[in-house]
Design a protein around this motif. Structure first.
Motif, PDB file in Angstrom:
ATOM      1  N   ALA A   1      -8.986  -2.920   5.332  1.00  0.00           N
ATOM      2  CA  ALA A   1      -8.345  -2.597   6.369  1.00  0.00           C
ATOM      3  C   ALA A   1      -8.958  -1.657   7.696  1.00  0.00           C
ATOM      4  CB  ALA A   1      -7.144  -1.496   6.072  1.00  0.00           C
ATOM      5  N   GLN A   2      -8.774  -2.057   8.560  1.00  0.00           N
ATOM      6  CA  GLN A   2      -9.228  -1.400  10.118  1.00  0.00           C
ATOM      7  C   GLN A   2      -8.313  -0.608  10.504  1.00  0.00           C
ATOM      8  OE1 GLN A   2     -10.419  -4.773  12.990  1.00  0.00           O
ATOM      9  NE2 GLN A   2     -12.532  -4.341  12.089  1.00  0.00           N
ATOM     10  N   ILE A   3      -9.001   0.567  10.932  1.00  0.00           N
ATOM     11  CA  ILE A   3      -8.046   1.639  11.482  1.00  0.00           C
ATOM     12  C   ILE A   3      -8.247   1.939  12.845  1.00  0.00           C
ATOM     13  CG2 ILE A   3      -7.796   2.742   8.829  1.00  0.00           C
ATOM     14  CD1 ILE A   3      -9.655   5.094   9.878  1.00  0.00           C
ATOM     15  N   VAL A   4      -7.313   2.336  13.528  1.00  0.00           N
ATOM     16  CA  VAL A   4      -7.363   3.052  14.838  1.00  0.00           C
ATOM     17  C   VAL A   4      -6.842   4.529  14.693  1.00  0.00           C
ATOM     18  CG1 VAL A   4      -7.199   0.924  16.193  1.00  0.00           C
ATOM     19  CG2 VAL A   4      -5.252   2.184  15.401  1.00  0.00           C
TER      20      VAL A   4
ATOM     21  N   MET B   1      -4.617   5.259  11.329  1.00  0.00           N
ATOM     22  CA  MET B   1      -3.568   4.117  11.414  1.00  0.00           C
ATOM     23  C   MET B   1      -3.868   2.882  11.311  1.00  0.00           C
ATOM     24  SD  MET B   1      -0.237   4.126  14.128  1.00  0.00           S
ATOM     25  CE  MET B   1      -1.546   4.011  15.614  1.00  0.00           C
ATOM     26  N   VAL B   2      -3.323   2.078  10.533  1.00  0.00           N
ATOM     27  CA  VAL B   2      -3.836   0.770  10.186  1.00  0.00           C
ATOM     28  C   VAL B   2      -3.489  -0.233  11.494  1.00  0.00           C
ATOM     29  CG1 VAL B   2      -1.700  -0.133   9.313  1.00  0.00           C
ATOM     30  CG2 VAL B   2      -3.759  -1.133   8.654  1.00  0.00           C
ATOM     31  N   ALA B   3      -4.689  -0.907  11.700  1.00  0.00           N
ATOM     32  CA  ALA B   3      -4.584  -1.803  12.852  1.00  0.00           C
ATOM     33  C   ALA B   3      -4.640  -3.233  12.491  1.00  0.00           C
ATOM     34  CB  ALA B   3      -5.611  -1.245  13.802  1.00  0.00           C
ATOM     35  N   ARG B   4      -5.354  -3.649  11.260  1.00  0.00           N
ATOM     36  CA  ARG B   4      -5.483  -4.860  10.932  1.00  0.00           C
ATOM     37  C   ARG B   4      -5.763  -4.963   9.304  1.00  0.00           C
ATOM     38  NH1 ARG B   4      -8.986  -9.436  14.079  1.00  0.00           N
ATOM     39  NH2 ARG B   4      -7.934 -11.231  13.068  1.00  0.00           N
ATOM     40  N   VAL B   5      -5.402  -5.818   8.566  1.00  0.00           N
ATOM     41  CA  VAL B   5      -5.345  -5.832   7.287  1.00  0.00           C
ATOM     42  C   VAL B   5      -5.847  -7.357   6.925  1.00  0.00           C
ATOM     43  CG1 VAL B   5      -3.848  -5.739   5.048  1.00  0.00           C
ATOM     44  CG2 VAL B   5      -3.226  -4.408   6.949  1.00  0.00           C
ATOM     45  N   THR B   6      -6.788  -7.348   5.818  1.00  0.00           N
ATOM     46  CA  THR B   6      -7.208  -8.440   5.223  1.00  0.00           C
ATOM     47  C   THR B   6      -7.346  -8.340   3.767  1.00  0.00           C
ATOM     48  OG1 THR B   6      -8.918  -8.743   7.051  1.00  0.00           O
ATOM     49  CG2 THR B   6      -9.109  -9.986   5.280  1.00  0.00           C
ATOM     50  N   LEU B   7      -6.594  -9.342   3.202  1.00  0.00           N
ATOM     51  CA  LEU B   7      -6.861  -9.706   1.776  1.00  0.00           C
ATOM     52  C   LEU B   7      -7.302 -11.057   1.459  1.00  0.00           C
ATOM     53  CD1 LEU B   7      -3.092  -8.604   0.752  1.00  0.00           C
ATOM     54  CD2 LEU B   7      -5.128  -7.277   0.743  1.00  0.00           C
ATOM     55  N   THR B   8      -8.291 -11.167   0.425  1.00  0.00           N
ATOM     56  CA  THR B   8      -8.787 -12.527   0.062  1.00  0.00           C
ATOM     57  C   THR B   8      -8.621 -12.514  -1.438  1.00  0.00           C
ATOM     58  OG1 THR B   8     -10.964 -11.680  -0.676  1.00  0.00           O
ATOM     59  CG2 THR B   8     -10.597 -12.109   1.967  1.00  0.00           C
TER      60      THR B   8
ATOM     61  N   PRO C   1     -15.016  -8.518  10.982  1.00  0.00           N
ATOM     62  CA  PRO C   1     -15.612  -7.308  10.222  1.00  0.00           C
ATOM     63  C   PRO C   1     -15.271  -7.514   8.979  1.00  0.00           C
ATOM     64  CG  PRO C   1     -15.954  -6.793  12.501  1.00  0.00           C
ATOM     65  CD  PRO C   1     -15.032  -8.133  12.570  1.00  0.00           C
ATOM     66  N   GLN C   2     -13.501  -6.946   9.025  1.00  0.00           N
ATOM     67  CA  GLN C   2     -13.101  -6.663   7.754  1.00  0.00           C
ATOM     68  C   GLN C   2     -12.870  -7.934   6.967  1.00  0.00           C
ATOM     69  OE1 GLN C   2     -11.749  -6.793  10.654  1.00  0.00           O
ATOM     70  NE2 GLN C   2      -9.706  -7.973  10.476  1.00  0.00           N
ATOM     71  N   VAL C   3     -12.944  -9.090   7.085  1.00  0.00           N
ATOM     72  CA  VAL C   3     -13.137  -9.997   6.273  1.00  0.00           C
ATOM     73  C   VAL C   3     -14.405  -9.936   5.460  1.00  0.00           C
ATOM     74  CG1 VAL C   3     -13.205 -12.529   6.181  1.00  0.00           C
ATOM     75  CG2 VAL C   3     -11.640 -11.686   7.466  1.00  0.00           C
TER      76      VAL C   3
END
Length: 235
Positions: free
Chosen positions: A55-58, A68-75, A193-195
């Protein structure tokens, strides 16, 4: 769900057990069992059981900066993206961390709302083994809890720390782990980046998967404990 429910003993209640390492692995995290030499590595769980998370946070807040979560990646186990989405802020953002995240206000303005993303994530990781780096941060910003026994956190794996000569309670940056154990730099290939971070943590886990899972199978736990203030993130 609380970390220490009275009716179910949580794995993290037992520090001695959690830090115990079996004699079948050396300081690099590789198996030292001669009977395994030249044989096909044992697989304890099928690849479908694993999901990597990042997860990316702001930050929001006036007096204090809160994540606070701003972007979520699941693989999946092979690094294929299962979910990659921005998340609409639930509070006014005071710092987008644009230099690190690449995110600006317009990226999040029309993104899916948090509750929808939270439900998606909860559905995908349900009954899965969650792989990542500092998973307590991911679970915290997502407002979710996950069984401790079903986490594989590369930030806490003791073999990595011992190999690098780190103190048991010192968290080694993901970039350092990837550089030392995988021989590559992350954040320099133009990937999201988060991927890239999710795949990097997954690669670290897969590089010593048999040893890691073998220790757990033996009844020991190969990782340090997550910060106690995040105990609500584990069941």
């Amino acid at each position: 769900m609380a970390l220490y429910p009275s009716h179910v003993p949580c794995l993290f209640q037992h520090p001695a057990l959690a830090l115990e390492m079996t004699s079948t692995s050396d300081s690099t995290g590789r198996s030292s069992n001669p009977s395994q030499t030249g044989s096909r590595p044992q697989r304890y769980f099928p690849p479908e059981r694993y999901v990597a998370a990042q997860a990316q946070i702001v930050y929001y807040g006036v007096v204090s900066r809160l994540p606070m979560v701003a972007r979520v990646t699941l693989t999946d186990y092979r690094g294929n993206v299962l979910l990659d989405t921005c998340v609409r802020p639930t509070q006014p953002v005071c710092d987008y961390r644009t230099a690190e995240t690449g995110l600006q206000a317009h990226h999040l303005a029309d993104a899916p709302v948090f509750i929808d993303v939270q439900r998606q994530v909860a559905s995908i990781i349900n009954n899965k083994i969650l792989v990542g780096y500092a998973l307590w941060e991911f679970l915290s910003v997502m407002g979710l809890a996950h069984p401790a026994i079903n986490t594989r956190d590369t930030a806490l794996f003791m073999s990595f720390r011992r190999t690098l000569g780190s103190k048991p309670n010192v968290q080694i940056p993901l970039q350092t782990l990837v550089k030392h154990f995988m021989g590559r730099d992350i954040g320099q290939n133009g990937d999201i980046p988060q991927v890239e971070r999710a795949r990097a943590a997954l690669d670290l886990f897969r590089s010593c998967e048999q040893t890691w899972e073998g220790i757990i199978h033996s009844g020991a736990w190969p990782c340090a404990l997550p910060p106690t203030e995040y105990r609500q993130c584990f069941t």
